[in-house]
Design an enzyme around this catalytic site. Sequence first.
Site, mmCIF file in Angstrom:
data_model
loop_
_atom_site.group_PDB
_atom_site.id
_atom_site.type_symbol
_atom_site.label_atom_id
_atom_site.label_comp_id
_atom_site.label_asym_id
_atom_site.label_seq_id
_atom_site.Cartn_x
_atom_site.Cartn_y
_atom_site.Cartn_z
ATOM 1 N N ASP A 161 3.370 61.807 51.831
ATOM 2 C CA ASP A 161 2.623 63.068 51.901
ATOM 3 C C ASP A 161 2.845 63.641 53.304
ATOM 4 O O ASP A 161 2.483 63.006 54.298
ATOM 5 C CB ASP A 161 1.141 62.762 51.654
ATOM 6 C CG ASP A 161 0.252 63.981 51.846
ATOM 7 O OD1 ASP A 161 0.754 65.032 52.269
ATOM 8 O OD2 ASP A 161 -0.959 63.864 51.568
ATOM 9 N N ARG A 164 13.314 72.120 54.276
ATOM 10 C CA ARG A 164 13.897 73.282 53.592
ATOM 11 C C ARG A 164 12.952 73.745 52.483
ATOM 12 O O ARG A 164 12.572 72.963 51.622
ATOM 13 C CB ARG A 164 15.263 72.930 53.011
ATOM 14 C CG ARG A 164 15.929 74.128 52.346
ATOM 15 C CD ARG A 164 17.296 73.784 51.832
ATOM 16 N NE ARG A 164 17.922 74.887 51.181
ATOM 17 C CZ ARG A 164 17.751 75.180 49.878
ATOM 18 N NH1 ARG A 164 16.981 74.457 49.109
ATOM 19 N NH2 ARG A 164 18.382 76.215 49.360
ATOM 20 N N HIS A 196 7.187 77.768 53.867
ATOM 21 C CA HIS A 196 6.734 79.001 53.194
ATOM 22 C C HIS A 196 5.684 78.714 52.118
ATOM 23 O O HIS A 196 5.039 79.622 51.620
ATOM 24 C CB HIS A 196 7.922 79.792 52.628
ATOM 25 C CG HIS A 196 8.552 79.202 51.395
ATOM 26 N ND1 HIS A 196 9.309 79.959 50.522
ATOM 27 C CD2 HIS A 196 8.557 77.946 50.903
ATOM 28 C CE1 HIS A 196 9.737 79.180 49.535
ATOM 29 N NE2 HIS A 196 9.307 77.968 49.745
ATOM 30 N N GLY A 206 11.807 66.801 50.175
ATOM 31 C CA GLY A 206 13.203 67.074 49.767
ATOM 32 C C GLY A 206 13.381 67.360 48.293
ATOM 33 O O GLY A 206 14.480 67.684 47.861
ATOM 34 N N ASP A 213 9.134 62.729 49.433
ATOM 35 C CA ASP A 213 8.416 63.723 48.617
ATOM 36 C C ASP A 213 7.261 63.015 47.930
ATOM 37 O O ASP A 213 7.022 61.817 48.172
ATOM 38 C CB ASP A 213 9.350 64.388 47.582
ATOM 39 C CG ASP A 213 8.906 65.802 47.208
ATOM 40 O OD1 ASP A 213 7.826 65.938 46.622
ATOM 41 O OD2 ASP A 213 9.625 66.768 47.516
#
Length: 466
Positions: free
Chosen positions: A327, A343, A347, A274, A296
């Site tokens: 992790d 989010r 990618h 996040g 995170d």
Amino acid sequence: MHPISTLRQLSNIISDAVDDIERTYGASGKALPSIDQPFNQNDSAEALLKDAVISSATKNIMAAAAQLSATVCDPRRGAVNMSKSFLLSSCLRVASELDVVELLREAGPKGANAADIAAVCKVDAGIMARILRLLATHHVFQEVAPGVFANNRLSSVLDKGKSTSALRSNPADRLTGSSGVAAMAEHSADLGAKSAAYLLEAMTTTPGEDSKLAFNIAFDTTEPLYMWMQEPQNRLPADRFSVAMTGAEPAENILQGFDWSKLPSGGRVVDVGGGIGHVSLMIAKRYPHLRAVNQDLGQAIEISKAHWKETFPEHLEKGLAEFQVHDFFAPQPVKDAAVFLLRGILHNWPDAQAVVILRSLRSAALPSTRLVIGERILPLASRVGSKTDNIPGASRPTAKAPLLPNWGPATADSYLYDLSMQTLLGGVERTLDGFQEVLAEAGWLLVEVHHSQVGLPMSQLVAAPI
Ligand SMILES: C[S@@+](CC[C@H](N)C(=O)[O-])C[C@H]1O[C@@H](n2cnc3c(N)ncnc32)[C@H](O)[C@@H]1O
């Protein structure tokens, strides 16, 4: 078709779009924001740019103008200019990191002499003038008199919103609290540009133990980018990246599409990777019945805690916000999530690692758990449909010929992100087919897609456990 007639078609597309813009602004009694004025996001004329008619006209103008220009330019000059366009990125970095935008804001509309700007920045006056002139030639800054520069619409979005004395007295915090655009520009023009210079070398080394990403060649490290950013000496690029994530990737459309209101009271929304926690915070502010779990790596969680404490302490005090150093390649500790939110995560990773992240969430999911993914969905550059068009919400319009079906440079940011992900992380912006494949391999069924209704590049993909 004869080239002259294509030229005329493109010019008509532009002319029709300008008519649409003039009509819509005329009816509203507002004026289209001027390129010569600084950007003001609170100006109601700015909000009108999100109107559906104007957004569509804007895309058509950007696509048709670029195509017209590519059609008529000398191709030899076009190709060579493109090969030097990295200099735009370098000059933007100079202007942002030396706080030129803020100096010019303080100078006002009459602007400031490049020599005076250079003196404050303690750099060469002649080089400063040449840098600002190259940028002004590309509509970033304006040269209002010989050697005198002022801010304009494009330069002013890099404004960090602080006085130059505040920026200089506390350089470690110069980006904190800023919009995120300067942070993203500096990150891209520094880590991004230096890495991209090695794209060819990285892709032509023989795969195997010695193969490296462009980032690793450029920064002479074997660490992946996110681990490299955890090292104490890389604190500044790491903090800059956290700020970049807030503004350059506006998150408000996370509230559209998936129906957060239907989640049960106390339902856990786990923001996996996040970052600063701004997305889960936005969701919790709108839907305070939900419990936010921010996960995170260590450094990001520190920043996230501070960000929540400053902007939404009430939720913390009610015990409805949790922070976990986790992790995402390890087994997921939350076993009762209403939603796993990913989010801007997938990618960053090639398919094999994306599947590991997704599988770990799948193993922790209840039948009722939903996976909400916020990502760009790369438009195909062809007119032929794809096998995922039947998923509710998935299909998107294509531009009419002679425009490229994906509106060409009007959607360039997605393709630029795609190769930034490749050079920095070995990651990829996926087409919808690409998402469906990694999701299915990890045991998730893609059930719906929501494209942004307000022109933002990120879409939402919702998946359920298979
Ligand atoms: C592109 S940022 C997205 C942040 C946030 N989700 C947003 O939308 O703004 C990717 C995030 O993944 C985090 N990350 C990278 N590797 C990770 C790992 N192995 N486990 C957990 N988080 C990780 C980074 O620290 C960073 O915050």
